[in-house]
Design a protein around this motif. Structure first.
Motif, mmCIF file in Angstrom:
data_model
loop_
_atom_site.group_PDB
_atom_site.id
_atom_site.type_symbol
_atom_site.label_atom_id
_atom_site.label_comp_id
_atom_site.label_asym_id
_atom_site.label_seq_id
_atom_site.Cartn_x
_atom_site.Cartn_y
_atom_site.Cartn_z
ATOM 1 N N LYS A 1 0.831 -1.193 0.000
ATOM 2 C CA LYS A 1 0.000 0.000 0.000
ATOM 3 C C LYS A 1 0.876 1.259 0.000
ATOM 4 O O LYS A 1 1.912 1.297 0.651
ATOM 5 C CB LYS A 1 -0.909 0.023 1.234
ATOM 6 N N THR A 2 0.439 2.269 -0.701
ATOM 7 C CA THR A 2 1.155 3.547 -0.722
ATOM 8 C C THR A 2 1.004 4.230 0.630
ATOM 9 O O THR A 2 -0.117 4.371 1.136
ATOM 10 C CB THR A 2 0.600 4.461 -1.828
ATOM 11 N N PRO A 3 2.101 4.667 1.240
ATOM 12 C CA PRO A 3 1.979 5.317 2.548
ATOM 13 C C PRO A 3 1.415 6.725 2.436
ATOM 14 O O PRO A 3 1.787 7.492 1.542
ATOM 15 C CB PRO A 3 3.427 5.342 3.060
ATOM 16 N N LEU A 4 0.500 7.056 3.316
ATOM 17 C CA LEU A 4 0.022 8.432 3.464
ATOM 18 C C LEU A 4 0.829 9.049 4.598
ATOM 19 O O LEU A 4 0.592 8.764 5.770
ATOM 20 C CB LEU A 4 -1.473 8.446 3.774
ATOM 21 N N LEU B 1 -7.699 19.134 15.589
ATOM 22 C CA LEU B 1 -6.924 17.895 15.679
ATOM 23 C C LEU B 1 -7.840 16.673 15.650
ATOM 24 O O LEU B 1 -7.553 15.678 14.964
ATOM 25 C CB LEU B 1 -6.087 17.904 16.960
ATOM 26 N N ASP B 2 -8.965 16.748 16.379
ATOM 27 C CA ASP B 2 -9.916 15.628 16.382
ATOM 28 C C ASP B 2 -10.479 15.388 14.985
ATOM 29 O O ASP B 2 -10.722 14.232 14.592
ATOM 30 C CB ASP B 2 -11.054 15.911 17.358
ATOM 31 N N ARG B 3 -10.683 16.464 14.233
ATOM 32 C CA ARG B 3 -11.187 16.321 12.864
ATOM 33 C C ARG B 3 -10.180 15.563 11.996
ATOM 34 O O ARG B 3 -10.565 14.675 11.221
ATOM 35 C CB ARG B 3 -11.474 17.695 12.274
ATOM 36 N N LEU B 4 -8.907 15.878 12.125
ATOM 37 C CA LEU B 4 -7.887 15.170 11.358
ATOM 38 C C LEU B 4 -7.819 13.702 11.762
ATOM 39 O O LEU B 4 -7.617 12.824 10.905
ATOM 40 C CB LEU B 4 -6.522 15.830 11.553
ATOM 41 N N ARG B 5 -7.966 13.420 13.037
ATOM 42 C CA ARG B 5 -7.958 12.024 13.481
ATOM 43 C C ARG B 5 -9.139 11.254 12.898
ATOM 44 O O ARG B 5 -9.013 10.084 12.508
ATOM 45 C CB ARG B 5 -7.970 11.965 15.005
ATOM 46 N N ARG B 6 -10.297 11.910 12.829
ATOM 47 C CA ARG B 6 -11.471 11.283 12.224
ATOM 48 C C ARG B 6 -11.226 11.007 10.741
ATOM 49 O O ARG B 6 -11.541 9.929 10.227
ATOM 50 C CB ARG B 6 -12.693 12.199 12.407
ATOM 51 N N VAL C 1 -9.807 7.284 6.101
ATOM 52 C CA VAL C 1 -8.858 6.872 5.067
ATOM 53 C C VAL C 1 -8.393 5.446 5.330
ATOM 54 O O VAL C 1 -8.248 4.634 4.406
ATOM 55 C CB VAL C 1 -7.656 7.840 5.008
ATOM 56 N N THR C 2 -8.166 5.119 6.598
ATOM 57 C CA THR C 2 -7.760 3.762 6.962
ATOM 58 C C THR C 2 -8.833 2.752 6.565
ATOM 59 O O THR C 2 -8.537 1.696 5.990
ATOM 60 C CB THR C 2 -7.502 3.677 8.479
ATOM 61 N N ARG D 1 -7.120 2.325 0.842
ATOM 62 C CA ARG D 1 -6.252 2.639 -0.290
ATOM 63 C C ARG D 1 -4.833 2.968 0.157
ATOM 64 O O ARG D 1 -3.858 2.634 -0.519
ATOM 65 C CB ARG D 1 -6.843 3.817 -1.070
ATOM 66 N N TYR D 2 -4.700 3.644 1.292
ATOM 67 C CA TYR D 2 -3.392 4.090 1.763
ATOM 68 C C TYR D 2 -3.026 3.405 3.078
ATOM 69 O O TYR D 2 -3.891 3.022 3.876
ATOM 70 C CB TYR D 2 -3.387 5.606 1.991
ATOM 71 N N ASP D 3 -1.730 3.304 3.304
ATOM 72 C CA ASP D 3 -1.197 2.831 4.577
ATOM 73 C C ASP D 3 -1.096 4.028 5.516
ATOM 74 O O ASP D 3 -0.318 4.966 5.280
ATOM 75 C CB ASP D 3 0.184 2.218 4.351
ATOM 76 N N THR D 4 -1.892 4.037 6.575
ATOM 77 C CA THR D 4 -1.949 5.175 7.504
ATOM 78 C C THR D 4 -1.303 4.852 8.849
ATOM 79 O O THR D 4 -1.521 5.557 9.833
ATOM 80 C CB THR D 4 -3.407 5.606 7.734
ATOM 81 N N GLY D 5 -0.503 3.800 8.900
ATOM 82 C CA GLY D 5 0.091 3.397 10.172
ATOM 83 C C GLY D 5 0.980 4.455 10.793
ATOM 84 O O GLY D 5 1.066 4.554 12.026
ATOM 85 N N ASP D 6 1.657 5.268 9.975
ATOM 86 C CA ASP D 6 2.560 6.299 10.504
ATOM 87 C C ASP D 6 2.185 7.697 10.019
ATOM 88 O O ASP D 6 3.035 8.580 9.925
ATOM 89 C CB ASP D 6 4.009 5.997 10.081
ATOM 90 N N THR D 7 0.919 7.895 9.718
ATOM 91 C CA THR D 7 0.484 9.190 9.182
ATOM 92 C C THR D 7 0.616 10.285 10.233
ATOM 93 O O THR D 7 0.099 10.161 11.351
ATOM 94 C CB THR D 7 -0.982 9.111 8.704
ATOM 95 N N ARG D 8 1.306 11.355 9.877
ATOM 96 C CA ARG D 8 1.432 12.524 10.755
ATOM 97 C C ARG D 8 0.214 13.427 10.561
ATOM 98 O O ARG D 8 -0.372 13.482 9.475
ATOM 99 C CB ARG D 8 2.710 13.305 10.442
#
Length: 492
Positions: free
Chosen positions: A413-416, A433-438, A443-444, A448-455
């Protein structure tokens, strides 16, 4: 070659041109230099010729015969032969230019080459034939010929596809606008918020400070409004009509009213094809051609939605055109009256913040993430940075993402790498910040994307509440970027 002390930056361009024009290998070589108007291409190339005794010819809109006569006169003045040149056609002219390099490498610049090719469409093919492999006039010459032009639609096609000069050029150099950090240095601005506001109006075009504004820069944040009134909104300055002239100077824009309307639609916040068509009260299929033409000229950029493959948005590439379309064009008759600028600016300033400054700040944040943030901050090397809309099936809505940093995939998977939100006037807090976490969770779930290390990046020119600062200190994936950080020499 020593770069002229009065030339700001352009170190990369100067180094590339130095390598090209001082190359001592036998055989004439060809280079292509392009870029939007007012970026300093002429100054750059003229300086190259002056540094090593090269030949510079600036073409103008003229008939074929007049251009040949002007070139003959310029060559006569440069070579000083026993009898003056009388070039009969362009084949003879190109060979005369190749002959300049028989004894040493000599830069030969033909500026505004599209003017010549418009008068004589065979000219690119003539140049192709002159640079044919093993042709004696080429092999005996060390002319370093540079074709330069501002008509991006023409210059972009010069070396593409089945174009005559494809495969002939040894240099393809694009002279770009200064980015936000270099522009601030060029305008001598140290206040990052003020620098962003000025950049939202005039972008990174060097000529707008030196020639058009005659060196007038805001003395401080409190002087910004007065600076706008006395420069870009002042009918006595060249900046006032520059946006209109930029369109008039593009040869492919044969219906200026239509293209101005398309750009006005985008400047008013209609970024999708459907939105632009609705603004113009036309069908979406009817505006495909003007959109393509504006893309070819470099005035409009189409950006793919990071999260939806079938959706794209449009963005005006020149900030001054955005400013004109959103702020000036709707009240143009009032602005033409002397002394009306202050009254108009007071009424239109809110429009500037919402339609010009806010979107421009988002774009600067995307460019910062791509070019300046660094792999350490993002957790990897960014492959692309864009924006998009993430669908929320449960709420039957979509969440707009201002900054989406996509990494380089390694087979899986392409990393996000990062998701970001950018606010010009909002002091950001935990709600952002809560909106970005949502959004990250959505996205997870989409897979489509790997969000394991998404900043999670929060960009704000107004600052941050203490609670979100505490959250950033305790959560390494949360990164706060204020205006000062966007201008820092290295990512902190």
């Amino acid at each position: 070659m020593e770069k002229p002390p009065e030339m700001f930056d352009r170190d990369h361009e100067w180094a590339a041109l130095t390598r090209f024009v001082t190359d001592g290998q036998p055989g004439a070589t060809l280079g292509v230099v392009s870029g939007r108007r007012r970026q300093g291409k002429t100054f750059l190339l003229d300086s190259v010729c002056r540094a090593v005794g090269g030949f510079y010819f600036g073409a103008t809109e003229a008939t074929d015969a007049e251009s040949l006569r002007r070139l003959s006169e310029a060559l006569t003045a440069f070579v000083r032969p026993a009898s003056p040149f009388h070039l009969a056609d362009w084949r003879e002219a190109v060979d005369a230019l190749l002959a300049l390099g028989r004894d040493r490498p000599v830069p030969v610049v033909i500026d505004e080459f599209p003017y010549l090719a418009r008068a004589n469409p065979e000219l690119p093919s003539i140049v192709q034939e002159a640079f044919r492999t093993l042709r004696e006039e080429r092999s005996r010459s060390r002319t370093r010929m540079l074709l330069c032009g501002s008509a991006l639609s023409f210059m972009g096609k010069l070396l593409s596809g089945n174009a005559p000069l494809r495969g002939r050029a040894g240099l393809e150099l694009v002279v770009r606008s200064l980015d936000h950090r270099l522009a601030a240095e060029f305008w001598d601005l140290t206040d990052p918020r003020l620098a962003l506001q000025v950049n939202a109006v005039v972008g990174g075009t060097p000529a707008y400070r030196r020639e058009f504004a005659r060196g007038d820069t805001p003395s401080g944040a409190e002087d910004f409004d007065a600076w706008v009134i006395r420069t870009v909104l002042n009918p006595e300055t060249p900046l006032f009509r520059e946006a209109r002239y930029l369109l008039a100077e593009e040869p492919d824009l044969r219906d200026p009213a239509l293209y101005l309307s398309v750009l006005a639609a985008v400047a008013s916040g209609n970024a999708t094809r459907g939105g632009i068509a609705g603004f113009l009260e036309r069908k979406a299929v009817d505006i495909a051609h003007p959109l393509n033409v504006l893309e070819d000229t470099g005035l409009l950029q189409r950006e793919q939605d990071v999260f939806r493959a079938n959706r794209s948005t449009y963005r005006i590439a020149e900030p001054l055109i955005t400013f004109y379309g959103a702020v000036m064009r709707p009240v143009w008759p009032q602005l033409e009256r002397p002394g009306a600028a202050a009254r108009v600016w007071k009424a239109r300033r809110r429009r500037f913040v919402s339609n010009v400054l806010g979107p421009h700040f988002e774009q600067v944040c995307r460019e910062w993430a791509l070019h300046h943030a660094g792999a350490a901050l993002l957790g990897g090397l960014p492959a692309s940075v864009g924006q998009g809309v993430v669908r929320d099936p449960s709420a039957r809505t979509g969440h707009e993402v201002d900054v989406a940093v996509v990494g380089v995939g390694d087979g899986g998977k392409t990393p996000l790498l990062a998701l970001g939100e950018a606010k010009w006037n909002d002091t950001m807090g935990l709600g952002h910040l809560d909106r970005l976490r949502r959004i990250r969770d959505l996205v997870t779930a989409a897979g489509r994307y790997d969000t394991g290390d998404t900043r999670l990046l929060l960009f704000s020119a107004a600052g941050f509440h203490d609670r979100v600062r505490d959250a950033a200190r305790s959560a390494p994936e949360v990164v706060l970027i204020d205006a000062a950080r966007l201008y820092a020499a290295t990512p902190a």
